[in-house]
Design an enzyme around this catalytic site. Structure first.
Site, PDB file in Angstrom:
ATOM      1  N   TYR A 158      42.755  32.755  52.309  1.00  0.00           N
ATOM      2  CA  TYR A 158      42.932  31.311  52.249  1.00  0.00           C
ATOM      3  C   TYR A 158      43.760  30.786  53.424  1.00  0.00           C
ATOM      4  CZ  TYR A 158      40.850  31.133  47.633  1.00  0.00           C
ATOM      5  OH  TYR A 158      39.969  31.219  46.583  1.00  0.00           O
ATOM      6  N   LYS A 228      44.010  45.383  45.268  1.00  0.00           N
ATOM      7  CA  LYS A 228      42.907  46.275  45.617  1.00  0.00           C
ATOM      8  C   LYS A 228      43.404  47.245  46.693  1.00  0.00           C
ATOM      9  CE  LYS A 228      38.545  47.484  45.117  1.00  0.00           C
ATOM     10  NZ  LYS A 228      38.120  48.225  43.908  1.00  0.00           N
ATOM     11  N   ASP A 329      39.607  45.234  40.192  1.00  0.00           N
ATOM     12  CA  ASP A 329      38.357  45.282  39.439  1.00  0.00           C
ATOM     13  C   ASP A 329      38.584  45.803  38.024  1.00  0.00           C
ATOM     14  OD1 ASP A 329      39.037  47.570  40.937  1.00  0.00           O
ATOM     15  OD2 ASP A 329      37.060  48.421  40.713  1.00  0.00           O
ATOM     16  N   ASP A 353      42.513  33.770  42.215  1.00  0.00           N
ATOM     17  CA  ASP A 353      41.446  32.796  42.000  1.00  0.00           C
ATOM     18  C   ASP A 353      40.439  33.334  40.984  1.00  0.00           C
ATOM     19  OD1 ASP A 353      40.001  30.498  42.317  1.00  0.00           O
ATOM     20  OD2 ASP A 353      39.414  30.870  44.381  1.00  0.00           O
TER      21      ASP A 353
END
Length: 464
Positions: A158, A228, A329, A353
């Site tokens: 972002y 991640k 995930d 998000d």
């Protein structure tokens, strides 16, 4: 009626000193009504806010609302999507609230919401996700969802550092990566768009510090660092490592990491357990590790016991705030299957998000999902609807105002006007339980009564 955007009303200014907000009894609070359905939603929300403050404080407190412009209304009036006067108002008065805004088409500002966050350095996106009794949900146990997401607001993708495929800038950057940095794994360099993902120590530390402090202040049980890092080791993996370091350095007496809890728990279960056997219990693949890695794990066990046994051992760690992490995930799966395992979540911009919207779906949709954008150091905060403008429903007095109303709850909690916040939240919950709801819920709730946006606000006021 609210004052015009150019004329601040009479009232006091919210200030901050030593990290503590000073809120007068008549604070000036800037607001942006929003585009599309924002007009209907804001009118209803303002009535609810004023009624709650009046009832909670018997007229001793009152908000002086100050309309400032952004989005289509600003562009039509000033030829600017985000006038400097609007930014100045939020800077001067510290705390504000807004409805949904249209993202301009055709260049310029990428997103008005992102622009506001970056201009004011609102580094925390606060997204509580909680189910209210009776709200239609696609999952079997929506009541298990009661989480607060701290989403980093200023970094990650972002930051907007990206270059168009086949542009001169993209070719220049790809050329630098290939020729100067030795990068070999851009599969199709001639046609690749390319972006840069910055994750900093400072950005991580202030986000995680805010999440931990919130958890401690609100009696929460855990903070989960979602990342991640198994793939992006030097960005998202660093976020995880820096997050654990903040907890150990700045909140040592109040926190325990998950691995530390295992080490202490093993010692409590067997007072005679050796360091090596404790290490085997912590790392099931211990015997297959290299000697160097085995020594790292045994050193970790030994140092943890020496540092924490007196202060955290003998079960004392069970009353501490648990700091743990989860791969992104897996987290998206487990918030569905094991929602009670999550409490406060701290994560980066993109993960946040995905998570916040996925969780909002479990508790009835983003139509009632609140949000806040906060800088806990400077005190600046803008609370906002988390949904879009839905222009096809504009000015129909139809849509659910819950997102802005619950964002107002967050705002009043931030201001320490907790009595007003509690009154608003409880009246919303009671109104939904009575099955008096707007069309989005009415069509999914058997035996419910469909209310207009304004009628839902009136029902809430009646229930205060």
């Amino acid at each position: 009626m609210s004052p015009s955007a150019s004329t601040p009303p009479k009232g006091g200014r919210i200030t901050i000193q030593d990290g503590v907000l000073n809120v007068p009894d008549n604070p000036v609070i800037p607001f942006i009504e929003g585009d599309g359905t924002g007009r209907d939603i804001w009118r209803a929300s303002e009535r609810v806010f004023d009624a709650a403050v009046e009832k909670a404080y018997g007229g001793k407190r009152k908000v002086s609302w100050f309309e400032v412009l952004a989005g289509e209304k600003a562009f039509n009036a000033t030829n600017s999507w985000l006038p400097e006067e609007t930014l100045a108002a939020f800077r001067d008065y510290l705390v504000g609230i807004k409805g949904p805004l249209t993202t301009p088409v055709g260049g310029g500002i990428r997103s008005l919401n992102v622009a506001l966050r970056q201009q004011l350095d609102l580094y925390v996106c606060l997204r509580p996700v909680k189910w209210y009794e009776g709200v239609p949900s696609p999952v079997k146990k929506p009541g298990d969802v009661d989480m607060v997401i701290f989403r980093e607001n200023t970094e990650d993708i972002y930051a907007g550092i990206e270059y168009l495929s086949e542009s001169d800038d993209a070719k220049k950057l790809i050329g630098f990566l290939q020729n100067e940095m030795g990068v070999k794994n851009i599969r199709f360099p001639d046609t690749s768009g390319i972006g840069i993902k910055p994750i900093s120590r400072e950005g991580t530390e202030r986000l995680v510090r805010a999440a931990i402090q919130y958890a401690l202040d609100n009696g929460r049980k855990s903070v989960t660092l979602v990342h991640k890092g198994n793939i992006m080791k030097f960005t998202e993996g660093a976020f995880r490592d820096w997050g654990y370091a903040v907890a150990a350095r700045d909140f040592r007496a109040e926190t325990i990491s998950e691995r530390e809890s295992w080490i202490l728990g093993n010692r409590e279960a067997n007072a005679d357990v050796s360091v090596v056997d404790n290490a085997r219990a912590v790392e099931p693949g211990y015997d297959l590790m290299t000697e160097v890695r085995q020594k790292e794990v045994t050193d970790e066990v030994d140092q943890t016991l020496k540092a924490l046994w007196d202060s955290h051992g003998d079960g004392k760690w069970k009353s501490k705030l648990l700091i743990k992490d989860a791969i992104a995930d897996i987290a998206l799966q487990q918030v569905l299957t094991r929602a009670k395992s999550f409490d406060v979540i701290a994560t980066m911009n993109l993960n946040g998000d995905y998570l916040s919207d996925a969780l909002a779906a479990q508790i009835g949709g983003i139509g009632i999902a609140p949000g806040g954008n906060i800088n806990y150091v400077t005190g600046h905060a803008i609370f906002e609807a988390t949904h879009g403008t839905a222009p096809k429903y504009a000015d129909q007095d139809k849509v659910n105002p819950g997102s802005v109303i619950l964002s107002g709850v967050l705002m009043f909690q931030y201001m320490k006007w907790n009595e007003a916040a509690t009154l608003i939240e409880s009246s919303l919950e009671k109104t939904i339980a009575q099955k008096r709801v707007t069309y989005d819920f009415e069509r999914l709730m058997e035996g419910s009564t469909k209310l207009k946006t304004s009628e839902f606000a009136s029902a809430m006021i009646e229930n205060m």
